[in-house]
Design a protein around this motif. Structure first.
Motif, PDB file in Angstrom:
ATOM      1  N   PHE A   1      -6.526  -1.060  -3.954  1.00 34.00           N
ATOM      2  CA  PHE A   1      -7.745  -1.930  -3.520  1.00 34.00           C
ATOM      3  C   PHE A   1      -7.338  -3.239  -3.138  1.00 34.00           C
ATOM      4  O   PHE A   1      -7.783  -3.852  -2.108  1.00 34.00           O
ATOM      5  CB  PHE A   1      -8.951  -1.777  -4.559  1.00 34.00           C
ATOM      6  CG  PHE A   1     -10.206  -2.277  -4.095  1.00 34.00           C
ATOM      7  CD1 PHE A   1     -11.060  -1.702  -3.170  1.00 34.00           C
ATOM      8  CD2 PHE A   1     -10.402  -3.474  -4.609  1.00 34.00           C
ATOM      9  CE1 PHE A   1     -12.262  -2.268  -2.762  1.00 34.00           C
ATOM     10  CE2 PHE A   1     -11.875  -4.136  -4.314  1.00 34.00           C
ATOM     11  CZ  PHE A   1     -12.546  -3.390  -3.285  1.00 34.00           C
ATOM     12  N   ARG A   2      -6.699  -3.869  -3.964  1.00 35.07           N
ATOM     13  CA  ARG A   2      -6.383  -5.271  -3.644  1.00 35.07           C
ATOM     14  C   ARG A   2      -5.666  -5.330  -2.609  1.00 35.07           C
ATOM     15  O   ARG A   2      -5.876  -6.382  -1.577  1.00 35.07           O
ATOM     16  CB  ARG A   2      -5.577  -6.091  -4.834  1.00 35.07           C
ATOM     17  CG  ARG A   2      -6.645  -6.054  -6.197  1.00 35.07           C
ATOM     18  CD  ARG A   2      -5.809  -6.757  -7.468  1.00 35.07           C
ATOM     19  NE  ARG A   2      -6.360  -6.854  -8.586  1.00 35.07           N
ATOM     20  CZ  ARG A   2      -6.166  -7.516  -9.699  1.00 35.07           C
ATOM     21  NH1 ARG A   2      -5.024  -7.732  -9.704  1.00 35.07           N
ATOM     22  NH2 ARG A   2      -6.830  -7.268 -10.722  1.00 35.07           N
TER      23      ARG A   2
ATOM     24  N   LEU B   1      -4.736   2.443  -8.404  1.00 36.72           N
ATOM     25  CA  LEU B   1      -5.871   2.506  -7.409  1.00 36.72           C
ATOM     26  C   LEU B   1      -6.390   1.123  -7.509  1.00 36.72           C
ATOM     27  O   LEU B   1      -6.901   0.675  -6.336  1.00 36.72           O
ATOM     28  CB  LEU B   1      -6.855   3.407  -7.904  1.00 36.72           C
ATOM     29  CG  LEU B   1      -8.030   3.755  -6.974  1.00 36.72           C
ATOM     30  CD1 LEU B   1      -7.546   4.209  -5.772  1.00 36.72           C
ATOM     31  CD2 LEU B   1      -8.977   4.620  -7.500  1.00 36.72           C
ATOM     32  N   GLU B   2      -6.613   0.193  -8.487  1.00 37.08           N
ATOM     33  CA  GLU B   2      -7.085  -1.067  -8.436  1.00 37.08           C
ATOM     34  C   GLU B   2      -6.059  -2.052  -7.538  1.00 37.08           C
ATOM     35  O   GLU B   2      -6.562  -2.763  -6.948  1.00 37.08           O
ATOM     36  CB  GLU B   2      -7.224  -1.391  -9.955  1.00 37.08           C
ATOM     37  CG  GLU B   2      -7.592  -2.992 -10.104  1.00 37.08           C
ATOM     38  CD  GLU B   2      -9.095  -3.279  -9.562  1.00 37.08           C
ATOM     39  OE1 GLU B   2      -9.363  -4.359  -8.986  1.00 37.08           O
ATOM     40  OE2 GLU B   2      -9.814  -2.060  -9.699  1.00 37.08           O
TER      41      GLU B   2
ATOM     42  N   ALA C   1      -5.543  -3.561   0.190  1.00 42.64           N
ATOM     43  CA  ALA C   1      -6.369  -3.063   1.214  1.00 42.64           C
ATOM     44  C   ALA C   1      -7.149  -4.383   1.487  1.00 42.64           C
ATOM     45  O   ALA C   1      -7.584  -4.548   2.702  1.00 42.64           O
ATOM     46  CB  ALA C   1      -7.079  -1.787   0.749  1.00 42.64           C
ATOM     47  N   VAL C   2      -7.899  -5.181   0.411  1.00 41.88           N
ATOM     48  CA  VAL C   2      -8.550  -6.138   0.980  1.00 41.88           C
ATOM     49  C   VAL C   2      -7.742  -7.268   1.599  1.00 41.88           C
ATOM     50  O   VAL C   2      -8.310  -7.712   2.469  1.00 41.88           O
ATOM     51  CB  VAL C   2      -9.258  -6.602  -0.660  1.00 41.88           C
ATOM     52  CG1 VAL C   2     -10.037  -8.122  -0.352  1.00 41.88           C
ATOM     53  CG2 VAL C   2     -10.179  -5.620  -1.155  1.00 41.88           C
TER      54      VAL C   2
ATOM     55  N   ILE D   1       0.705  -1.072  -0.055  1.00 44.13           N
ATOM     56  CA  ILE D   1       0.020  -0.094   0.005  1.00 44.13           C
ATOM     57  C   ILE D   1       0.797   1.237   0.165  1.00 44.13           C
ATOM     58  O   ILE D   1       0.653   2.447  -0.756  1.00 44.13           O
ATOM     59  CB  ILE D   1      -0.861  -0.149   1.258  1.00 44.13           C
ATOM     60  CG1 ILE D   1      -1.940  -1.175   0.948  1.00 44.13           C
ATOM     61  CG2 ILE D   1      -1.774   1.234   1.533  1.00 44.13           C
ATOM     62  CD1 ILE D   1      -2.834  -1.316   2.246  1.00 44.13           C
TER      63      ILE D   1
END
Length: 648
Positions: A624-625, A620-621, A627-628, A600
């Motif tokens: 997001f991954r 950004l994609e 963060a998941v 991140i």
């Protein structure tokens, strides 16, 4: 009478036939020599002569028979009337008297007229009436003997008569003639003889029973018993006689010298001869070389000879000999052990001690210690009554062995416990004359026993399970706390193996082996061990095993004191699980979280330097991954912390 009826006709017929035969022959011969008129006269004269001759003969014969009949009647009347025994005739239909003689009138007290108005039932008890009728029905035509009957006189007195009777004809009517013979004295005498015979029979039966009881008593006594007559012949011996002597054949009727050869010079034979000849009883204890036994014998004179009781005392004598030897050895050993040896004269009440008495009583001198009264003065007041009663009871029972525990005063102040062992000696009259014994100081033992008793009370009250076992691990005692923890009652575990009782598959075998090695080496041992109760439930204990030794260092038993640590073990298990969880969370924190966080941070730095929107959208994609992924790791940490670890 019966032959007279036919005699006259037969004579008449015989004479008639003879006359006819002879006269006809004579007339036939004469008719050849005389004329017919004279012949008719001769024939007529022949008939007249026959009638006259036969008439004279018949008269003479009938007159002779009449005289005989009259004579018989006179004799019969004389027999009937003058007979001293009562005689009467009665009608068999009405049973009424038809005639009685003078003896019946005189004997029964009735007049002749009264007799003729009575029946034969009236001179008998009413209850005999049916018997009289039955007797008549059984009467034969000839002479009949009815036996003894009860009759009544006019004055009501009862007497006994012997009745004989027979049926006869009187005045062309059937009657029964009866003659009664008074047998009262004979009957009563026979009855008395019968009673005496019954009494004698009963007495003989009682004598037989008494003899049988005597026989059983003699066979049941523990002593051997034998009787000998004055010819020195054995007359009786009980079963125990054969047991002691070993004889198998019956000795009754045999000479004592044949049964026991070479016994004539023994001390027992001299005692027996004294009883036989001088009528003096005696007792003796003597060794019998014939039987190879010691015998205690008692001889008593009897009317027939002597009675002898004897018993085998070989075992007792051997014990006496062994005891005397033991006392001699004990006297020597007492010098080393400190036991007090004493000799009590029960006749003069004097005492003799060895030198250990001063040590026992903690006194410097022994003056005045030589009487039974002094010894009783040092016995504790609470024990003196028991001491005296025990001693008197042993003497009364002729018990040679004396044993008592009591307290005596030492140094004039304190009391100590002692054990008194003695041997009673009796004289030839079976009276106690001497007591030889040994006194042991058991005060320390008594106090130790009291201490152990108090210790036992403490062990019963504590909450920790306590097991006492022997050298093989066999349980010999458990306290109530053990039963409360395991569910086993004391009677259920006594005699059982300690290990087999409480161990199971999950029990630590290494610790169990270490425990067995400690038991074999008689060493103390401590450990934590998983046990199983009566219902196969697991529980943890902290075990402390201690071997117990006596004052001489000899092993006595094991005492195992346990503490139930099941809750402690469960808390340890929970803490261990929590530590494992903390390790897992720590590992996740130190390894798994760093990867998405680093990604991140790197993506955030790249986004700052991105030149167009397409590049930023791509970054950004990716951000997001990451963060998941970070969210998944955080959720896994939460699950680990709460005890639910997910499997990837």
């Amino acid at each position: 009478m019966k032959s007279g009826r036919f005699k006259v006709p037969l004579i008449y017929i015989a004479i008639g036939i003879l006359w006819i035969a002879l006269s006809d022959s004579a007339i036939l011969w004469i008719s050849q020599h005389i004329d017919h008129r004279l012949l008719r006269f001769l024939i007529f004269g022949k008939g007249v002569f026959l009638v006259l001759c036969t008439a004279v003969v018949l008269f003479l014969l009938i007159d002779n028979e009449r005289k005989k009949l009259d004579n018989n009647n006179r004799q019969y009347r004389k027999f009937y009337e003058d007979n001293p025994n009562p005689i009467w005739f009665y009608d068999p239909i009405t049973f009424r008297f038809t005639s009685v003689n003078d003896a019946a009138v005189a004997y029964y007290g009735y007049t002749r007229a009264e007799f003729l108005s009575m029946t034969i039932m009236d001179i008998r008890p009413a209850e005999d009436s049916e018997k009289v009728k039955d007797s008549y029905l059984k009467m034969s035509e000839d002479f009949h003997e009815s036996g003894v009957w009860r009759h009544l006189k006019k004055d009501g007195s009862l007497f006994y008569v012997h009745i004989t009777s027979h049926k006869t004809i009187q005045n062309n009517k059937e009657t029964v003639m009866v003659m009664a013979n008074d047998t009262t004295d004979k009957y009563l005498y026979e009855q008395r003889l019968q009673e005496i015979n019954q009494e004698l029979t009963a007495q003989k039966a009682e004598v037989d029973r008494n003899y049988l009881r005597l026989e059983n008593t003699l066979n049941s006594i523990t002593d051997s018993f034998v009787t000998i007559n004055r010819s020195w012949i054995i007359t009786k011996a009980n079963l125990n006689f054969y047991t002691v002597t070993g004889l198998t054949e019956d000795v009754a009727g045999k000479s004592i010298d044949d049964v026991f050869p070479d016994s004539s010079k023994s001390a027992f034979r001299q005692l027996a001869e004294k009883a036989m000849n001088d009528n003096i009883a005696g007792n003796i204890e003597d060794y019998s070389p014939i039987l190879n036994k010691w015998l205690r014998s008692s001889v008593f004179p009897t009317d027939e000879g002597i009675a002898i009781y004897f018993s085998d005392i070989t075992a007792v004598k051997e014990k006496d000999i062994q005891l005397k030897l033991a006392l001699e050895r004990y006297d020597l050993a007492s010098q080393a052990t400190g036991d007090v040896i004493y000799d009590l004269d029960l006749v003069n009440h004097t005492l003799a001690f060895n030198t250990q008495i001063g040590v026992l009583l903690d006194i410097s001198g022994t003056d005045g210690t030589d009487t039974l009264g002094w010894w009783r003065s040092v016995i504790h007041p609470e024990d003196i009554a028991v001491f005296s009663a025990n001693q008197e009871r042993r003497i009364a029972a002729r018990d040679k062995y004396w044993l008592a525990e009591y307290r005596i005063m030492t140094n004039g102040i304190d009391y100590k416990h002692i054990s008194d062992h003695g041997y009673l000696i009796f004289d030839e009259d079976d009276k106690p004359v001497r007591l030889i014994g040994a006194i042991k100081d058991i005060d320390l033992l008594k106090r130790s026993t009291e201490q152990l008793k108090r210790t036992g009370e403490i062990l019963n009250k504590i909450n920790n399970p306590v097991i006492i076992s022997n050298a093989e691990g066999i349980v010999i005692w458990v306290n109530p706390a053990f039963s409360a923890v395991t569910g086993y009652m004391e009677h259920e575990v006594m005699g059982r193996d300690h290990a087999g009782l409480l161990y199971n598959l999950k029990t630590n075998k290494i610790i169990a082996q270490q425990l067995l090695r400690a038991v074999a080496a008689k060493e103390s041992f401590s450990a934590e061990l998983l046990n199983y109760d009566k219902y196969n439930r697991e529980y943890w204990v902290s075990l402390n095993l201690y071997p117990i030794f006596d004052a001489q260092g000899r092993f006595e038993c094991y005492i195992s004191v346990q503490n139930d640590i099941t809750e402690h073990k469960e808390r340890e298990a929970v803490i261990g699980i929590q530590n494992e969880k903390l390790k897992a969370v720590s590992w996740l924190n130190s390894h798994e979280i760093r990867k998405p966080v680093a990604s991140i941070l790197a993506l955030a730095q790249l986004m700052k330097s991105a030149e167009n929107e397409e590049e930023k959208s791509e970054l950004l994609e990716l951000l997001f991954r990451c963060a998941v992924e970070l969210d998944d790791i955080i959720m896994e940490i939460n699950a680990e912390a709460s005890g639910h670890i997910r499997v990837k």
